[in-house]
Scaffold this motif. Sequence first.
Motif, mmCIF file in Angstrom:
data_model
loop_
_atom_site.group_PDB
_atom_site.id
_atom_site.type_symbol
_atom_site.label_atom_id
_atom_site.label_comp_id
_atom_site.label_asym_id
_atom_site.label_seq_id
_atom_site.Cartn_x
_atom_site.Cartn_y
_atom_site.Cartn_z
ATOM 1 N N PRO A 34 14.000 46.161 8.480
ATOM 2 C CA PRO A 34 14.803 47.102 9.270
ATOM 3 C C PRO A 34 14.617 47.158 10.601
ATOM 4 O O PRO A 34 14.960 48.067 11.505
ATOM 5 C CB PRO A 34 14.249 48.428 8.904
ATOM 6 C CG PRO A 34 12.475 47.631 7.655
ATOM 7 C CD PRO A 34 13.174 46.773 7.392
ATOM 8 N N LEU A 35 14.034 45.928 10.805
ATOM 9 C CA LEU A 35 13.414 45.779 11.905
ATOM 10 C C LEU A 35 13.130 44.162 12.689
ATOM 11 O O LEU A 35 12.004 44.032 12.298
ATOM 12 C CB LEU A 35 12.028 46.727 12.471
ATOM 13 C CG LEU A 35 11.608 46.715 14.040
ATOM 14 C CD1 LEU A 35 12.412 47.660 15.259
ATOM 15 C CD2 LEU A 35 10.220 47.243 14.162
ATOM 16 N N PRO A 36 14.250 43.840 12.459
ATOM 17 C CA PRO A 36 14.934 42.328 13.133
ATOM 18 C C PRO A 36 13.438 41.730 14.088
ATOM 19 O O PRO A 36 14.071 42.024 15.215
ATOM 20 C CB PRO A 36 16.472 42.173 13.286
ATOM 21 C CG PRO A 36 16.480 43.305 12.660
ATOM 22 C CD PRO A 36 15.655 44.004 12.744
ATOM 23 N N GLU A 37 13.412 41.044 14.325
ATOM 24 C CA GLU A 37 12.209 40.358 15.666
ATOM 25 C C GLU A 37 13.727 39.451 16.024
ATOM 26 O O GLU A 37 12.795 39.448 17.276
ATOM 27 C CB GLU A 37 11.998 38.197 14.689
ATOM 28 C CG GLU A 37 11.524 37.475 15.756
ATOM 29 C CD GLU A 37 10.230 38.785 16.490
ATOM 30 O OE1 GLU A 37 9.377 39.050 15.453
ATOM 31 O OE2 GLU A 37 10.214 38.066 17.925
ATOM 32 N N ILE A 43 14.103 43.808 23.200
ATOM 33 C CA ILE A 43 12.985 44.203 23.687
ATOM 34 C C ILE A 43 11.710 43.665 25.201
ATOM 35 O O ILE A 43 11.328 44.161 25.881
ATOM 36 C CB ILE A 43 12.565 45.408 23.163
ATOM 37 C CG1 ILE A 43 13.404 46.216 22.150
ATOM 38 C CG2 ILE A 43 12.074 46.205 23.637
ATOM 39 C CD1 ILE A 43 13.520 47.528 21.763
ATOM 40 N N ARG A 44 11.116 42.973 24.255
ATOM 41 C CA ARG A 44 10.584 42.508 24.950
ATOM 42 C C ARG A 44 10.755 41.133 25.999
ATOM 43 O O ARG A 44 10.407 41.599 27.085
ATOM 44 C CB ARG A 44 9.814 41.286 23.718
ATOM 45 C CG ARG A 44 7.999 40.925 24.256
ATOM 46 C CD ARG A 44 7.282 39.957 22.428
ATOM 47 N NE ARG A 44 7.547 40.883 20.912
ATOM 48 C CZ ARG A 44 8.437 40.490 20.580
ATOM 49 N NH1 ARG A 44 8.848 39.359 20.327
ATOM 50 N NH2 ARG A 44 7.989 41.231 18.959
ATOM 51 N N ALA A 45 12.044 41.342 25.814
ATOM 52 C CA ALA A 45 12.243 40.044 27.629
ATOM 53 C C ALA A 45 13.344 41.608 28.148
ATOM 54 O O ALA A 45 12.963 40.790 29.718
ATOM 55 C CB ALA A 45 14.031 39.478 27.027
ATOM 56 N N THR A 46 14.306 41.961 27.873
ATOM 57 C CA THR A 46 14.721 43.285 29.056
ATOM 58 C C THR A 46 13.676 44.531 29.743
ATOM 59 O O THR A 46 13.814 45.433 30.607
ATOM 60 C CB THR A 46 15.658 44.759 28.169
ATOM 61 O OG1 THR A 46 15.250 44.727 27.086
ATOM 62 C CG2 THR A 46 16.616 43.071 27.673
ATOM 63 N N LEU A 59 13.212 42.630 18.468
ATOM 64 C CA LEU A 59 11.897 42.878 18.894
ATOM 65 C C LEU A 59 12.249 42.407 19.799
ATOM 66 O O LEU A 59 11.845 42.865 21.003
ATOM 67 C CB LEU A 59 10.847 42.666 17.911
ATOM 68 C CG LEU A 59 10.426 43.382 16.713
ATOM 69 C CD1 LEU A 59 9.184 43.538 16.031
ATOM 70 C CD2 LEU A 59 9.981 44.766 17.441
ATOM 71 N N ALA A 60 12.511 40.990 20.164
ATOM 72 C CA ALA A 60 12.749 39.943 21.164
ATOM 73 C C ALA A 60 13.552 40.563 22.265
ATOM 74 O O ALA A 60 12.836 40.149 23.207
ATOM 75 C CB ALA A 60 12.638 38.830 20.166
ATOM 76 N N ALA A 74 18.488 47.776 14.009
ATOM 77 C CA ALA A 74 17.542 48.133 13.755
ATOM 78 C C ALA A 74 17.671 49.535 12.363
ATOM 79 O O ALA A 74 18.903 49.807 13.284
ATOM 80 C CB ALA A 74 16.721 49.011 14.633
ATOM 81 N N GLY A 75 16.617 49.197 11.787
ATOM 82 C CA GLY A 75 16.974 50.651 10.494
ATOM 83 C C GLY A 75 18.216 49.739 9.764
ATOM 84 O O GLY A 75 18.257 49.065 9.446
ATOM 85 N N ILE A 76 18.996 51.263 8.945
ATOM 86 C CA ILE A 76 19.874 50.853 7.622
ATOM 87 C C ILE A 76 20.650 49.921 8.644
ATOM 88 O O ILE A 76 20.444 48.937 7.770
ATOM 89 C CB ILE A 76 20.170 51.939 7.287
ATOM 90 C CG1 ILE A 76 18.839 53.054 6.659
ATOM 91 C CG2 ILE A 76 21.152 51.736 5.928
ATOM 92 C CD1 ILE A 76 18.574 53.274 5.539
#
Length: 342
Positions: free
Chosen positions: A51-54, A60-63, A57-58, A39-41
């Motif tokens: 800067p915030l790839p899917e 974090i949604r899972a873990t 996010l996926a 994430a980020g630079i």
Amino acid sequence: MSTKVTLIPGDGIGPRITAATVRLLEAAGANVEWERREAGIAAMETASHSPLPEETLASIRATRVALKGPLTTPVGVGFRSINVALRKEFDLYANVRPAKTLMRGGRYEDIDLVLIRENTEGLYVGVEHYIGMGDDPRAAAESVMIITRFGAERIVRYAFEYAVRNGRRKVTLAHKANILKYTQGLFLDVGRAIAQEYESRVAFEDRIIDATAMHLVLDPYQFDVLVMENMFGDILSDQMAGLVGGLGMAPGGNIGAEAAMFEPVHGSAPDLAGKGIANPTAMILAGCMMLDHIDQGGVAARIRGALDSTFRARDTLTRDLGGQGTTDNFTDAVIARLDPAD
Ligand code: NAD
């Protein structure tokens, strides 16, 4: 069975202090399977150019739990803060920031405070705009502070539940209801009502925010758990980090109903990036909070014990604490002091 945790090394000093933390957690016996994501630079330089790839996010949604290094946010221009975006995406409404003395011999001894900051409302919702007058399109600017009963209730309740769970004696609600009678007044009213439910178990007081800032410096021992809205909490938690040796010593947890993310309070420290001299303690303590959260509190306790011995020995302190140690030799010293597991 090991627990999956999303690991975001971050920018600047992030990758170095994250690597040190992972090494220490593993040496202490943490039973974690890391899902490394960007994430980020750092993420802008990968295939996604976001800067915030899917895929981050996926993961974090899972873990449902992440350990994150600091992320650089361009000032004034470019993308909005990824930290704020992550807090919004997962509704991480409670920002838990402990300040506990590890480094002795400073201005204060035996500090043990926890600040619970509302993480999703207040001025940080970012509802702001310019107002033009005459030929000046930016003659004025307005920002809206949003406080909801729902948001105030859940953060104050979180603070009391935290106090009960951790055997804490008192909750102080800091506010500015004398001036901001509607927004801060609502926060205070809600706080007082919830405090009554906990009357027999946890003491409660409310204080004006500016006086709280002064009293934190004059006599921090009168406080225990503090709860406040977003921006006040942002500012006072940095002040509290100053009571225990600075930003290099301060971890934070961002907790929601569905996910939690742990990180150091400090930023990516571009002035130290690539030099290998950043203090990894805040990141290590964030790792310990993460272990507590996933029911590996025994491992976290071993790490905190080894950190405490290392600070008492003072032999590998990093430069921000007046030593000559590096990120890696400080971490080696902590690993060497881990008590053998049972
Ligand atoms: P910073 O926290 O990165 O640095 C402030 C000062 O503290 C610097 O002098 C730095 O050298 C020192 N410092 C910070 N961490 C340290 C450590 N572990 N060991 C030793 N010294 C340390 O704040 P900044 O310079 O205002 O921000 C830099 C970047 O970080 C910005 O892009 C900002 O947006 C971002 N930031 C991110 C987070 C986050 O990811 N949660 C938090 C704050 C700032």
